[in-house]
Design a protein around this motif. Sequence first.
Motif, PDB file in Angstrom:
ATOM      1  N   VAL A   4       0.832  -1.131  -0.001  1.00  0.00           N
ATOM      2  CA  VAL A   4      -0.115  -0.051   0.072  1.00  0.00           C
ATOM      3  C   VAL A   4       1.197   1.347  -0.029  1.00  0.00           C
ATOM      4  O   VAL A   4       1.523   1.637   0.967  1.00  0.00           O
ATOM      5  CB  VAL A   4      -0.938   0.043   1.206  1.00  0.00           C
ATOM      6  N   PHE A   5       1.081   2.021  -1.063  1.00  0.00           N
ATOM      7  CA  PHE A   5       1.719   2.966  -1.238  1.00  0.00           C
ATOM      8  C   PHE A   5       1.111   4.211  -0.709  1.00  0.00           C
ATOM      9  O   PHE A   5      -0.188   4.410  -0.807  1.00  0.00           O
ATOM     10  CB  PHE A   5       2.139   3.034  -2.953  1.00  0.00           C
ATOM     11  N   GLN A   6       1.966   5.069  -0.242  1.00  0.00           N
ATOM     12  CA  GLN A   6       1.512   6.654   0.131  1.00  0.00           C
ATOM     13  C   GLN A   6       0.820   7.275  -1.002  1.00  0.00           C
ATOM     14  O   GLN A   6      -0.359   7.653  -0.717  1.00  0.00           O
ATOM     15  CB  GLN A   6       2.640   7.354   0.864  1.00  0.00           C
ATOM     16  N   PHE A   7       1.398   7.166  -2.009  1.00  0.00           N
ATOM     17  CA  PHE A   7       0.575   7.624  -3.293  1.00  0.00           C
ATOM     18  C   PHE A   7       0.166   6.385  -4.052  1.00  0.00           C
ATOM     19  O   PHE A   7       0.900   5.286  -4.290  1.00  0.00           O
ATOM     20  CB  PHE A   7       1.706   8.379  -4.135  1.00  0.00           C
ATOM     21  N   HIS A   8      -0.980   6.442  -4.531  1.00  0.00           N
ATOM     22  CA  HIS A   8      -1.713   5.287  -5.016  1.00  0.00           C
ATOM     23  C   HIS A   8      -1.245   4.378  -6.130  1.00  0.00           C
ATOM     24  O   HIS A   8      -1.221   3.327  -6.190  1.00  0.00           O
ATOM     25  CB  HIS A   8      -3.054   5.795  -5.201  1.00  0.00           C
ATOM     26  N   PHE A   9      -0.747   5.021  -6.983  1.00  0.00           N
ATOM     27  CA  PHE A   9       0.060   4.871  -8.232  1.00  0.00           C
ATOM     28  C   PHE A   9      -0.855   3.729  -9.097  1.00  0.00           C
ATOM     29  O   PHE A   9      -0.551   2.808  -9.747  1.00  0.00           O
ATOM     30  CB  PHE A   9       1.337   3.760  -7.930  1.00  0.00           C
ATOM     31  N   LEU A  10      -1.996   4.179  -9.274  1.00  0.00           N
ATOM     32  CA  LEU A  10      -2.994   3.690  -9.959  1.00  0.00           C
ATOM     33  C   LEU A  10      -2.674   3.797 -11.461  1.00  0.00           C
ATOM     34  O   LEU A  10      -2.146   5.166 -11.638  1.00  0.00           O
ATOM     35  CB  LEU A  10      -4.464   4.238  -9.823  1.00  0.00           C
ATOM     36  N   LEU A  11      -2.906   3.105 -12.548  1.00  0.00           N
ATOM     37  CA  LEU A  11      -2.442   3.542 -13.844  1.00  0.00           C
ATOM     38  C   LEU A  11      -3.809   4.157 -14.675  1.00  0.00           C
ATOM     39  O   LEU A  11      -4.691   3.833 -14.577  1.00  0.00           O
ATOM     40  CB  LEU A  11      -2.362   1.975 -14.622  1.00  0.00           C
ATOM     41  N   PRO A  12      -3.434   5.429 -14.905  1.00  0.00           N
ATOM     42  CA  PRO A  12      -4.343   6.403 -15.501  1.00  0.00           C
ATOM     43  C   PRO A  12      -5.094   5.825 -16.778  1.00  0.00           C
ATOM     44  O   PRO A  12      -6.339   6.420 -16.922  1.00  0.00           O
ATOM     45  CB  PRO A  12      -3.580   7.707 -15.818  1.00  0.00           C
ATOM     46  N   GLN A  63      -9.120   6.948  -4.396  1.00  0.00           N
ATOM     47  CA  GLN A  63      -7.975   6.414  -4.995  1.00  0.00           C
ATOM     48  C   GLN A  63      -7.284   5.525  -4.053  1.00  0.00           C
ATOM     49  O   GLN A  63      -6.773   4.440  -4.453  1.00  0.00           O
ATOM     50  CB  GLN A  63      -7.103   7.451  -5.480  1.00  0.00           C
ATOM     51  N   GLN A  64      -7.100   6.350  -2.746  1.00  0.00           N
ATOM     52  CA  GLN A  64      -6.298   5.263  -1.841  1.00  0.00           C
ATOM     53  C   GLN A  64      -7.116   4.132  -1.281  1.00  0.00           C
ATOM     54  O   GLN A  64      -6.513   3.007  -1.387  1.00  0.00           O
ATOM     55  CB  GLN A  64      -6.090   6.326  -0.582  1.00  0.00           C
ATOM     56  N   ARG A  65      -8.431   4.026  -1.471  1.00  0.00           N
ATOM     57  CA  ARG A  65      -9.256   2.843  -0.942  1.00  0.00           C
ATOM     58  C   ARG A  65      -9.049   1.813  -2.125  1.00  0.00           C
ATOM     59  O   ARG A  65      -8.783   0.466  -1.919  1.00  0.00           O
ATOM     60  CB  ARG A  65     -10.513   3.168  -0.612  1.00  0.00           C
ATOM     61  N   THR A  85      -3.472   5.628   5.726  1.00  0.00           N
ATOM     62  CA  THR A  85      -4.431   6.503   5.842  1.00  0.00           C
ATOM     63  C   THR A  85      -4.206   8.044   5.780  1.00  0.00           C
ATOM     64  O   THR A  85      -5.155   8.698   6.006  1.00  0.00           O
ATOM     65  CB  THR A  85      -5.058   6.036   7.334  1.00  0.00           C
ATOM     66  N   GLY A  86      -3.297   8.201   5.231  1.00  0.00           N
ATOM     67  CA  GLY A  86      -2.811   9.619   5.115  1.00  0.00           C
ATOM     68  C   GLY A  86      -3.905  10.546   4.176  1.00  0.00           C
ATOM     69  O   GLY A  86      -4.034  11.667   4.381  1.00  0.00           O
ATOM     70  N   ASN A  87      -4.546   9.918   3.319  1.00  0.00           N
ATOM     71  CA  ASN A  87      -5.263  10.702   2.311  1.00  0.00           C
ATOM     72  C   ASN A  87      -6.941  10.365   2.798  1.00  0.00           C
ATOM     73  O   ASN A  87      -8.019  10.819   2.095  1.00  0.00           O
ATOM     74  CB  ASN A  87      -5.071  10.377   0.991  1.00  0.00           C
TER      75      ASN A  87
END
Length: 140
Positions: A4-12, A63-65, A85-87
Amino acid sequence: VGFVFQFHFLLPSMNCIDNMLLPAKIGGCKTKEVKKRILDLAKRLGVDHCLEKYPFEISGGEQQRINIIRAISLKPKILLCDEPTGNLDSKTSLEIMQLFDEIHDKGNTVIMVTHEEEVAQHARRVIRLRDGMIESDKLN
């Protein structure tokens, strides 16, 4: 191992369901079983309305979820989390921590980095670092 990354890194270029299914497809897993798990988790975490949307169409918390569901979709034995849980708002953060508690209670390892005291209180063991040095190491 799940991340689980701090920044979600979802592919746009992929919608959310395809982003969450990607580890299963890469790993050659049965996507039907994984998809059911993803759909159940999406409903539980309140992002089932995001499945066909692209990352840029949803909020940072959504996005984080999606990121968290992607990380746990294959039931990893070890889950590594960087500010998971930062976002998120406090209610959603609590839901995520309850989910992580359930994962841990099933015998899996959850390793998490956080600056949030309330989040750290869910851990069985808390190692505090300051300036790269261990300041304390306590069992909760």
